[in-house]
Design a protein around this motif. Sequence first.
Motif, PDB file in Angstrom:
ATOM      1  N   LEU A 144      10.586   7.312   6.066  1.00  0.00           N
ATOM      2  CA  LEU A 144      10.268   8.578   5.394  1.00  0.00           C
ATOM      3  C   LEU A 144       9.297   8.363   4.230  1.00  0.00           C
ATOM      4  O   LEU A 144       8.414   9.188   3.974  1.00  0.00           O
ATOM      5  N   GLU A 145       9.423   7.216   3.579  1.00  0.00           N
ATOM      6  CA  GLU A 145       8.498   6.910   2.483  1.00  0.00           C
ATOM      7  C   GLU A 145       7.080   6.710   3.033  1.00  0.00           C
ATOM      8  O   GLU A 145       6.099   7.134   2.423  1.00  0.00           O
ATOM      9  N   LYS A 146       6.982   6.074   4.198  1.00  0.00           N
ATOM     10  CA  LYS A 146       5.670   5.876   4.830  1.00  0.00           C
ATOM     11  C   LYS A 146       5.022   7.235   5.133  1.00  0.00           C
ATOM     12  O   LYS A 146       3.824   7.424   4.901  1.00  0.00           O
ATOM     13  N   GLU A 147       5.807   8.168   5.629  1.00  0.00           N
ATOM     14  CA  GLU A 147       5.285   9.514   5.890  1.00  0.00           C
ATOM     15  C   GLU A 147       4.792  10.168   4.603  1.00  0.00           C
ATOM     16  O   GLU A 147       3.719  10.761   4.557  1.00  0.00           O
ATOM     17  N   ARG A 148       5.618  10.028   3.556  1.00  0.00           N
ATOM     18  CA  ARG A 148       5.270  10.631   2.267  1.00  0.00           C
ATOM     19  C   ARG A 148       3.933  10.108   1.737  1.00  0.00           C
ATOM     20  O   ARG A 148       3.179  10.827   1.092  1.00  0.00           O
ATOM     21  N   GLN A 149       3.668   8.841   2.024  1.00  0.00           N
ATOM     22  CA  GLN A 149       2.470   8.188   1.481  1.00  0.00           C
ATOM     23  C   GLN A 149       1.208   8.501   2.278  1.00  0.00           C
ATOM     24  O   GLN A 149       0.103   8.269   1.801  1.00  0.00           O
ATOM     25  N   LYS A 150       1.374   8.999   3.491  1.00  0.00           N
ATOM     26  CA  LYS A 150       0.200   9.132   4.374  1.00  0.00           C
ATOM     27  C   LYS A 150      -0.954   9.914   3.753  1.00  0.00           C
ATOM     28  O   LYS A 150      -2.088   9.444   3.767  1.00  0.00           O
ATOM     29  N   PRO A 151      -0.712  11.105   3.174  1.00  0.00           N
ATOM     30  CA  PRO A 151      -1.858  11.847   2.635  1.00  0.00           C
ATOM     31  C   PRO A 151      -2.485  11.195   1.398  1.00  0.00           C
ATOM     32  O   PRO A 151      -3.535  11.650   0.940  1.00  0.00           O
ATOM     33  N   LEU A 152      -1.845  10.155   0.891  1.00  0.00           N
ATOM     34  CA  LEU A 152      -2.398   9.500  -0.313  1.00  0.00           C
ATOM     35  C   LEU A 152      -3.407   8.411   0.061  1.00  0.00           C
ATOM     36  O   LEU A 152      -3.917   7.711  -0.805  1.00  0.00           O
TER      37      LEU A 152
END
Length: 184
Positions: free
Chosen positions: A73-81
Amino acid sequence: MQPEQPPRDLIETIVEAGRWAPNHHLTQPWRFFVLAGNAREALGEAMAAAAARAGGPGLDGPKATAETRRAILEKERQKPLRAPVVVVVAVEPSSAPNVVRDEELWAGATAAQNILLAAHAVGLAARWRTGPAAFAPEVRDHLGLGPTAQVIGFLYIGYPTATPAPAQRTELPTVVNWLGWPDA
Ligand SMILES: Cc1cc2nc3c(=O)[nH]c(=O)nc-3n(C[C@H](O)[C@H](O)[C@H](O)COP(=O)(O)O)c2cc1C
């Protein structure tokens, strides 16, 4: 891409190119969301919510742990960054009876390509990405899109850090058919 955020007027120039894309019946079905700063984090939250709902081996499989769930879930959160600017290209298809939904999506895709070409023309790096998030209701709702809308792509945009490796494509003779040409 460099973390430095390109100026708004430069981004506006390339998004402007999007609205000149071809489109049938002049429906102009494209909608552009130009995300910078913490708007990218908010998109990442919607992507993580979509991933959590969809599940998968690391989230709800027999070997899933709190740690695998957190990491996914953290990887998903980071994607747009991954880029300082993310332009989400979406289509709100016209419901007029003479309009073909597929054509609305193709018009949106040409708008995305216009933006990519304009980005490269002004010296920006740009990459079209999709993934399950492009089809997730969580992302659609987050952007305020209607239930029949479709995200066409997340365009990651920024100043390039390096010259990319040369693009690879199949040679033209493999994919072209010359018909009716005297020398064919
Ligand atoms: C509809 C669509 C979705 C794509 N989704 C992704 C993606 O999620 N991740 C990715 O790395 N590349 C994705 N790509 C491919 C890249 O944008 C790019 O075309 C590819 O990496 C080849 O690079 P090049 O076009 O510079 O040669 C997608 C392309 C299209 C047209």
